[in-house]
Motif scaffolding. Sequence first.
Motif, PDB file in Angstrom:
ATOM      1  N   TYR A 278      -6.282  -6.679  -6.742  1.00 54.07           N
ATOM      2  CA  TYR A 278      -6.546  -8.036  -6.269  1.00 54.07           C
ATOM      3  C   TYR A 278      -6.983  -8.956  -7.405  1.00 54.07           C
TER       4      TYR A 278
ATOM      5  N   CYS B 256      -6.153  -0.315  -4.787  1.00 52.60           N
ATOM      6  CA  CYS B 256      -6.583  -1.642  -4.356  1.00 52.60           C
ATOM      7  C   CYS B 256      -6.449  -2.571  -5.557  1.00 52.60           C
TER       8      CYS B 256
ATOM      9  N   ASN C 176      -1.004   1.114  -0.495  1.00 50.63           N
ATOM     10  CA  ASN C 176      -1.675   0.255  -1.471  1.00 50.63           C
ATOM     11  C   ASN C 176      -2.104  -1.049  -0.814  1.00 50.63           C
ATOM     12  N   ILE C 177      -3.243  -1.565  -1.237  1.00 49.75           N
ATOM     13  CA  ILE C 177      -3.744  -2.846  -0.757  1.00 49.75           C
ATOM     14  C   ILE C 177      -3.648  -3.838  -1.908  1.00 49.75           C
TER      15      ILE C 177
ATOM     16  N   TRP D 191      -2.618   4.423  -2.471  1.00 47.10           N
ATOM     17  CA  TRP D 191      -4.014   4.146  -2.140  1.00 47.10           C
ATOM     18  C   TRP D 191      -4.767   3.390  -3.238  1.00 47.10           C
TER      19      TRP D 191
ATOM     20  N   LYS E 106      -9.052   0.977  -8.427  1.00 43.71           N
ATOM     21  CA  LYS E 106      -9.445  -0.386  -8.089  1.00 43.71           C
ATOM     22  C   LYS E 106      -9.151  -1.226  -9.326  1.00 43.71           C
TER      23      LYS E 106
END
Length: 142
Positions: free
Chosen positions: A89, A87, A118-119, A85, A56
């Motif tokens: 942001y 995240c 991936n986000i 996988w 993250k």
Amino acid sequence: YARNNEIHGFGRWIKAYQPAIGLYGVGNEASNNQIYNGADTGILCYQNNHLIQCNKIYNVAKETSDAGGIYSYWGWDTRGSLIKWNCIYDLIDSVPGGTGLWGIYLDGYTSGTTLYGNIIDNISPGSSGSAYTGGVHHHLHA
């Protein structure tokens, strides 16, 4: 290996190329880390066959540009890594006249990298989720 860490406030004195995690050589891993509030890239990787998964990463590259949440550096020997996988942001380019930020940045001749699941969200206007500049044979999966 860097696993299960919380890393923040990095790059206070030297701003550029001072990542939270640096992967060098062959076959290293960065997994399950929370990386935030740093001056530069969250994870920087050189050379080949690294595993970067389940991290993250947010609010990084706060004082640099031409960077990313995950940044793979130049060189034909930078190839074959798996980035999955994660995240990533809230990357906001705050450098006036900067060249932008990317969630995942495969720079230069980085080649043969696999991106999977991936986000990436809320990246600076004018930037994008991923950048590929010059390398070949990437494998992109939704």
